[in-house]
Design an enzyme around this catalytic site. Structure first.
Site, short mmCIF file in Angstrom:
data_model
loop_
_atom_site.label_atom_id
_atom_site.label_comp_id
_atom_site.label_asym_id
_atom_site.label_seq_id
_atom_site.Cartn_x
_atom_site.Cartn_y
_atom_site.Cartn_z
N LYS A 49 -22.85 -56.45 19.47
CA LYS A 49 -22.94 -55.24 18.64
C LYS A 49 -21.59 -54.55 18.54
O LYS A 49 -21.15 -54.15 17.45
CB LYS A 49 -23.97 -54.28 19.23
N ASN A 50 -20.91 -54.37 19.66
CA ASN A 50 -19.66 -53.62 19.67
C ASN A 50 -18.52 -54.36 18.98
O ASN A 50 -17.50 -53.75 18.64
CB ASN A 50 -19.26 -53.26 21.10
N CYS A 75 -22.35 -37.07 22.82
CA CYS A 75 -23.57 -37.83 23.01
C CYS A 75 -23.95 -37.70 24.47
O CYS A 75 -23.29 -37.02 25.23
CB CYS A 75 -23.40 -39.29 22.60
N ARG A 126 -16.93 -37.69 22.33
CA ARG A 126 -16.23 -38.79 21.67
C ARG A 126 -15.06 -38.20 20.90
O ARG A 126 -15.12 -38.03 19.68
CB ARG A 126 -17.18 -39.51 20.71
N ASP A 183 -19.82 -49.98 30.31
CA ASP A 183 -21.14 -50.29 29.75
C ASP A 183 -22.00 -51.15 30.68
O ASP A 183 -23.16 -51.43 30.37
CB ASP A 183 -20.99 -51.00 28.40
N ARG A 222 -31.05 -49.71 19.85
CA ARG A 222 -29.71 -49.61 19.28
C ARG A 222 -28.84 -50.79 19.69
O ARG A 222 -27.91 -51.16 18.97
CB ARG A 222 -29.01 -48.32 19.73
#
Length: 430
Positions: A22-23, A126, A131, A316, A408
């Site tokens: 995804k990233n 978030c 961010r 992560d 997500r």
């Protein structure tokens, strides 16, 4: 709102195919704004963030087709996505879309480079921390953009085009590196990015941009040199495997005392994670298409980790490793240096019986004999999956609420775990 129910205590055995990252996929998709021609990406994961970004790109005038079906409505059926941004019809990235994912702010650099203006919502904070966009803004200003902030939006103009510049990031930032890297491909002259991020996702973006005709050198190092070109063209590109999904399922094998073969991935993408897992008692066997990870009949040892920019231990993967350490022999110190609020999973792990004490940016985890299932609530994407891992190891039933966070970033998580023997199911909201 959906939830996930797990009845734990079963060692996982089987094979899991890792999805595309995804990233990595998100900035690759944004790169479609740099060319009038079609960019086709394969090995895309089926996750909510991909659909959200498709919606944003279509807002700018792009046409997106997923495996032959129009994706303009935000769907994500299929694994191959063709994006054609022949004409940019709108340069605003609205708050309602950008607030859902930090990658939305990456459109600013490509829009400035392509059409000389952009109005992009500030992404805001978030659950795991703010961010900040200061590195993005400062870099683009050094390249000649004029940027003002008003009403929660960054309003940027570069009517004469962007100019090459020598830019040194005060801190390592993946997002700022991606944004300025893309902007620099169409800038006039040479751009140097010092203290640039070195993550595999950055390398993947460089490889794509080079296939599109960009002149870039230095990927994998902290110094990127970009010689601007007049135009980029379309191409076909395969997204690299998801290293965070790879590490997550590796921990699933270890925390349950099982054995899982992970395919469509590479051990080198998660070397620091695997080193920590080996120290904790895991065994690794590399294969042609990935690796096999197991912990059968041995205890888990306490291992200290500190999150750092790549090639250090990834932030992560911090929550997942903490879940593993909750049932280790002895204690482990986990230190978070990337995000300031990334221990929000600690109270939820404590509900399962974990013994964790937080001291500022560090958490001392004292292993317990076993966890016991309980209702818990997810706070962010990686915290969500740490609770899944803990639930797999816990005695009894664990119900995880607010699992939209999981959607997500993890594709078919319940299906992949169930195929390895996990007693796991999604409970759909009535």
């Amino acid at each position: 709102m959906d939830s996930i129910r797990i009845r734990g205590g079963k060692p996982l055995q089987g094979k899991i195919e890792i999805s595309g990252a995804k990233n990595a996929a998100l900035p690759l998709m944004v790169a479609s704004l740099l060319t009038e021609e079609t960019l086709t990406l394969s090995n895309l994961p089926h996750v909510a963030d991909i659909s959200t970004l498709i919606t944003l790109l279509c807002q700018h005038g792009a046409i997106a087709v997923m495996n032959g079906e129009s994706a303009n409505g935000g769907g994500s059926d299929g694994r191959s996505l063709a994006i054609s941004a022949r004409k940019i019809t709108n340069t605003e990235a609205p708050y309602d879309i950008v607030r859902k994912m930090r990658a939305g702010a990456l459109v600013m650099g490509p829009l400035l480079a392509r059409v000389g203006k952009a109005r992009v919502s500030l992404p805001g904070g978030c659950a795991i921390g703010t961010r900040p966009m200061n590195l993005h803004i400062s870099g683009l200003e050094q390249m000649g953009a004029k940027i003002t902030i008003a009403g929660g939006y960054m309003e940027a103009e570069a009517p004469d085009g962007l100019q090459g510049a020598e830019i040194r990031f005060e801190t390592v930032s993946v997002g700022a590196t991606e944004n300025l890297l893309m902007a620099a491909t169409l800038a006039q002259g040479t751009t140097i990015l010092e203290n640039a991020a070195k993550e595999p996702e950055i390398i993947d973006l460089v490889h794509l941009l080079r296939k599109m005709g960009a002149d870039i050198r230095g990927e994998g190092t902290s110094r990127l040199e970009i010689h601007g070109v007049s135009r980029l063209h379309g191409t076909n590109y395969r997204v690299l495997p998801d290293r965070i999904e790879t590490g997550t399922y590796a921990i699933a094998a270890v925390i349950t005392g099982g054995r899982i073969e992970l395919t469509n991935t590479r051990a080198d993408l998660v070397r620091t994670v695997l080193d920590a897992l080996i120290e904790a008692g895991a065994e690794i066997e590399e294969t042609e298409d990935g690796f096999i990870i197991s912990r059968e009949g041995t205890s888990i040892h306490g291992v200290d980790i500190m999150t750092l920019p790549y090639p250090g231990y990834p932030t992560d993967m911090q929550a997942q490793f903490m879940a593993l350490m909750t049932i280790a022999d002895g204690a482990a110190m986990i230190t978070e240096t990337i995000f300031e609020n990334r221990f929000m999973h600690v109270p939820e792990l404590a509900r399962l019986g974990a013994n964790i004490t937080v001291h500022g940016h560090s958490a001392l985890v004292r292993g317990v004999n076993h966890l016991v299932g309980a209702p818990v609530m997810a706070t962010d994407l990686r915290a969500s999956v740490s609770l899944v891992l803990a639930g797999l190891a816990a005695e009894g039933e664990t119900v995880i609420n607010r699992v939209y966070h999981l959607d997500r970033g993890y594709e078919r998580l319940e299906e992949k775990l169930a195929a390895c023997g996990a007693d796991i199911e999604r409970i759909h909201a009535s």
